[in-house]
Design a protein around this motif. Structure first.
Motif, PDB file in Angstrom:
ATOM      1  N   THR A  33       0.698  -1.363   0.103  1.00 28.70           N
ATOM      2  CA  THR A  33      -0.241  -0.146   0.076  1.00 28.70           C
ATOM      3  C   THR A  33       0.823   1.387   0.027  1.00 28.70           C
ATOM      4  N   ALA A  34       1.845   1.303   0.762  1.00 31.51           N
ATOM      5  CA  ALA A  34       2.779   2.442   0.708  1.00 31.51           C
ATOM      6  C   ALA A  34       3.423   2.566  -0.465  1.00 31.51           C
ATOM      7  N   HIS A  35       3.664   1.578  -1.360  1.00 27.87           N
ATOM      8  CA  HIS A  35       4.250   1.842  -2.730  1.00 27.87           C
ATOM      9  C   HIS A  35       3.167   2.021  -3.838  1.00 27.87           C
ATOM     10  N   GLY A  36       1.959   2.132  -3.273  1.00 31.47           N
ATOM     11  CA  GLY A  36       0.833   2.825  -4.295  1.00 31.47           C
ATOM     12  C   GLY A  36       0.219   1.423  -5.110  1.00 31.47           C
ATOM     13  N   LEU A  37       0.306   0.343  -4.547  1.00 32.60           N
ATOM     14  CA  LEU A  37      -0.055  -1.144  -5.275  1.00 32.60           C
ATOM     15  C   LEU A  37      -1.758  -0.954  -5.053  1.00 32.60           C
ATOM     16  N   ASP A  38      -2.432  -1.159  -6.259  1.00 31.72           N
ATOM     17  CA  ASP A  38      -3.805  -0.965  -6.317  1.00 31.72           C
ATOM     18  C   ASP A  38      -4.428  -2.514  -6.129  1.00 31.72           C
ATOM     19  N   LYS A  39      -5.370  -2.768  -5.175  1.00 28.53           N
ATOM     20  CA  LYS A  39      -5.818  -4.261  -4.925  1.00 28.53           C
ATOM     21  C   LYS A  39      -7.077  -4.129  -5.889  1.00 28.53           C
ATOM     22  N   VAL A  40      -6.896  -4.876  -6.917  1.00 28.23           N
ATOM     23  CA  VAL A  40      -8.144  -5.101  -7.736  1.00 28.23           C
ATOM     24  C   VAL A  40      -9.014  -6.073  -7.310  1.00 28.23           C
ATOM     25  N   GLN A  41     -10.314  -5.949  -7.347  1.00 28.40           N
ATOM     26  CA  GLN A  41     -11.276  -6.966  -6.742  1.00 28.40           C
ATOM     27  C   GLN A  41     -11.537  -7.647  -8.059  1.00 28.40           C
ATOM     28  N   TYR A  42     -10.781  -8.562  -8.272  1.00 33.78           N
ATOM     29  CA  TYR A  42     -10.888  -9.734  -9.499  1.00 33.78           C
ATOM     30  C   TYR A  42     -10.147 -10.973  -9.055  1.00 33.78           C
ATOM     31  N   THR A  43     -10.783 -12.009  -9.102  1.00 29.29           N
ATOM     32  CA  THR A  43     -10.362 -13.384  -8.795  1.00 29.29           C
ATOM     33  C   THR A  43     -10.220 -14.111 -10.113  1.00 29.29           C
ATOM     34  N   PRO A  44      -9.168 -14.479 -10.470  1.00 29.36           N
ATOM     35  CA  PRO A  44      -8.918 -15.286 -11.975  1.00 29.36           C
ATOM     36  C   PRO A  44      -9.871 -16.628 -11.596  1.00 29.36           C
ATOM     37  N   SER A  45     -10.349 -17.002 -12.838  1.00 31.52           N
ATOM     38  CA  SER A  45     -11.030 -18.163 -12.769  1.00 31.52           C
ATOM     39  C   SER A  45     -10.663 -19.144 -14.008  1.00 31.52           C
ATOM     40  N   LEU A  46     -10.907 -20.381 -13.929  1.00 30.81           N
ATOM     41  CA  LEU A  46     -10.866 -21.165 -15.066  1.00 30.81           C
ATOM     42  C   LEU A  46     -11.712 -20.882 -16.181  1.00 30.81           C
ATOM     43  N   LEU A  78       2.926  -4.490 -13.634  1.00 27.34           N
ATOM     44  CA  LEU A  78       4.275  -3.829 -13.191  1.00 27.34           C
ATOM     45  C   LEU A  78       4.367  -2.655 -14.128  1.00 27.34           C
ATOM     46  N   ALA A  79       4.932  -1.503 -13.553  1.00 31.79           N
ATOM     47  CA  ALA A  79       5.059  -0.538 -14.374  1.00 31.79           C
ATOM     48  C   ALA A  79       6.742  -0.407 -13.889  1.00 31.79           C
ATOM     49  N   GLY A  80       7.493  -0.887 -15.142  1.00 27.55           N
ATOM     50  CA  GLY A  80       8.757  -1.020 -15.222  1.00 27.55           C
ATOM     51  C   GLY A  80       9.082  -2.241 -14.203  1.00 27.55           C
ATOM     52  N   SER A  81       9.610  -1.876 -13.098  1.00 32.02           N
ATOM     53  CA  SER A  81       9.763  -3.048 -11.900  1.00 32.02           C
ATOM     54  C   SER A  81       8.957  -2.707 -10.777  1.00 32.02           C
ATOM     55  N   GLU A  82       8.320  -1.769 -10.959  1.00 29.12           N
ATOM     56  CA  GLU A  82       7.406  -1.512  -9.978  1.00 29.12           C
ATOM     57  C   GLU A  82       6.089  -2.207  -9.737  1.00 29.12           C
ATOM     58  N   PRO A  83       5.724  -2.681  -8.687  1.00 25.82           N
ATOM     59  CA  PRO A  83       4.114  -3.527  -8.700  1.00 25.82           C
ATOM     60  C   PRO A  83       3.339  -2.188  -8.472  1.00 25.82           C
ATOM     61  N   VAL A  84       2.241  -2.126  -9.492  1.00 24.52           N
ATOM     62  CA  VAL A  84       1.072  -1.164  -9.334  1.00 24.52           C
ATOM     63  C   VAL A  84      -0.106  -1.804  -9.276  1.00 24.52           C
ATOM     64  N   ALA A  85      -0.493  -2.869  -9.447  1.00 21.57           N
ATOM     65  CA  ALA A  85      -1.767  -3.418  -9.056  1.00 21.57           C
ATOM     66  C   ALA A  85      -1.846  -4.795  -9.301  1.00 21.57           C
ATOM     67  N   GLU A  86      -2.544  -5.492  -8.480  1.00 25.69           N
ATOM     68  CA  GLU A  86      -2.814  -7.083  -8.417  1.00 25.69           C
ATOM     69  C   GLU A  86      -4.217  -7.562  -8.294  1.00 25.69           C
ATOM     70  N   THR A  87      -4.524  -8.787  -8.528  1.00 27.48           N
ATOM     71  CA  THR A  87      -5.743  -9.322  -8.380  1.00 27.48           C
ATOM     72  C   THR A  87      -5.635 -10.118  -7.054  1.00 27.48           C
ATOM     73  N   ASN A  88      -7.011 -10.520  -6.868  1.00 29.35           N
ATOM     74  CA  ASN A  88      -6.898 -11.705  -5.729  1.00 29.35           C
ATOM     75  C   ASN A  88      -6.363 -13.060  -6.071  1.00 29.35           C
ATOM     76  N   TRP A  89      -6.084 -13.711  -5.377  1.00 30.44           N
ATOM     77  CA  TRP A  89      -5.587 -14.901  -5.597  1.00 30.44           C
ATOM     78  C   TRP A  89      -6.699 -15.966  -6.089  1.00 30.44           C
ATOM     79  N   SER A  90      -6.558 -16.901  -7.130  1.00 32.44           N
ATOM     80  CA  SER A  90      -7.592 -17.881  -7.445  1.00 32.44           C
ATOM     81  C   SER A  90      -7.946 -18.932  -6.472  1.00 32.44           C
ATOM     82  N   LYS A  91      -8.735 -19.584  -6.603  1.00 34.97           N
ATOM     83  CA  LYS A  91      -8.896 -20.761  -5.667  1.00 34.97           C
ATOM     84  C   LYS A  91      -8.079 -21.860  -6.304  1.00 34.97           C
TER      85      LYS A  91
END
Length: 257
Positions: free
Chosen positions: A23-36, A160-173
C-alpha cells in the motif's frame, strides 16, 4: 548468551506487513479473482496445463505501457508472497518450480492486449503450461512450461510499471490438474470387456489370415500343372496332309466300230 525467543505473533504479522508495504508503494488491489475458462471450450484442465479467462476490463487504472504478469504459486507460497521480487529472479525461476522456488511469473503482456470491452465472439483465454521448448532452458526463467504435477496451484495477475508493482488481483481458488489413470485403477468390468474385445479381434484376424493364405495357395496351385489340366494344354501334333491331284476322267468317245 541465550537467543531471545521469537514472538509467536511475528509469523502471523508478516502478511500484514507485506500488505502495508504494498500500500505504501501505491499498489492497487483489484477486486477480481482469476478463474478457469468455461468448460464448454474443452480441455479446461489437462495433466500439465489449465486454461484461464483473460483479465479483460480488470486493470482499468493503469498506464498503457504497464505489463501484466501471471503469477503461478503453490498454495503454501500465497501468504508470504513478495511482489517486489520481479520476474526472472532466481526466486521466480520456472525451471526450479516447485521444488526450489514456490512461485514463478509468466505470460507477460501489456494491458493493450487485454482490450475492454471484449470483442463479440472472440475467445479470450490463456493456456498455462503450453510451452515445451523452454522447459529446461535456464535462460528463460519466465517460461510458460508444462506444470510438473497435478498441483494444486493458485494464480493471480500482477501489473508492473517497469519493475514497480502497481496493481494486483486476488488469488484464485486452488486449481488441480488431471491425473493419468493407472492401469490398476481400471474396473474389472472394463477389463473383462476389453479382454473380450481383444480376444474376438485376435480370432477374426487369425481366421482372415488363414482364409487369405488358403486363397493364395489355391491360386498358386492352379497356376501349376497339377490343377486338373485346366490351365495347361498339350500342343496339338502337326498333321501332315498330303495333297493329291485327282486325275480327271473324261468320257471316252464311243469306240468306233
Amino acid at each position: 548468551p541465550h537467543s531471545r525467543p521469537r514472538h509467536p505473533g511475528t509469523r502471523t504479522m508478516l502478511p500484514l506487513l507485506l500488505l502495508l508495504l504494498a500500500t505504501a508503494h501505491g499498489l492497487d488491489k483489484v477486486q477480481y479473482t482469476p478463474s478457469l475458462a468455461s468448460p464448454t471450450l474443452g480441455a479446461q484442465t489437462t495433466a500439465s496445463t489449465f486454461v484461464l479467462e483473460q483479465p479483460r476490463c480488470v486493470f482499468t487504472k493503469v498506464q498503457d505501457n504497464t505489463v501484466i504478469w501471471l503469477v503461478v504459486a503453490t498454495p503454501e507460497a500465497v501468504a508470504n508472497f513478495n511482489n517486489s521480487v520481479g520476474p526472472g529472479a532466481p526466486e521466480r525461476n520456472f525451471q526450479r518450480f516447485p521444488t526450489r522456488v514456490p512461485a514463478y511469473m509468466t505470460l507477460n503482456t501489456t494491458i493493450l492486449n487485454y482490450p475492454c470491452p471484449k470483442p463479440p465472439g472472440e475467445i479470450t483465454v490463456l493456456r498455462v503450461g503450453s510451452e515445451t521448448s523452454c522447459l529446461g532452458d535456464d535462460k528463460r526463467p519466465t517460461c510458460n512450461g508444462p506444470l510438473p504435477s497435478p498441483g494444486p496451484y493458485r494464480v493471480k495477475f500482477l501489473a508492473l510499471a517497469g519493475s514497480e508493482p502497481v496493481a494486483e488481483t486476488n488469488w484464485s481458488k486452488p486449481i488441480t490438474l488431471r491425473t493419468v489413470r493407472q492401469s490398476s485403477s481400471i474396473t474389472t468390468m472394463d477389463s473383462g470387456r476389453s479382454a473380450g474385445m481383444i480376444a474376438l479381434t485376435s480370432i477374426l484376424s487369425i481366421l482372415f489370415a488363414i482364409l487369405l493364405a488358403g486363397l493364395v495357395a489355391m491360386l498358386v496351385f492352379c497356376g501349376s500343372d497339377a490343377c486338373g489340366g485346366s490351365s495347361t494344354f498339350s500342343k496339338p501334333e502337326a498333321v501332315t496332309v498330303q495333297r493329291y491331284n485327282t486325275h480327271h476322267v473324261y468320257d471316252q468317245p464311243a469306240a468306233r466300230l
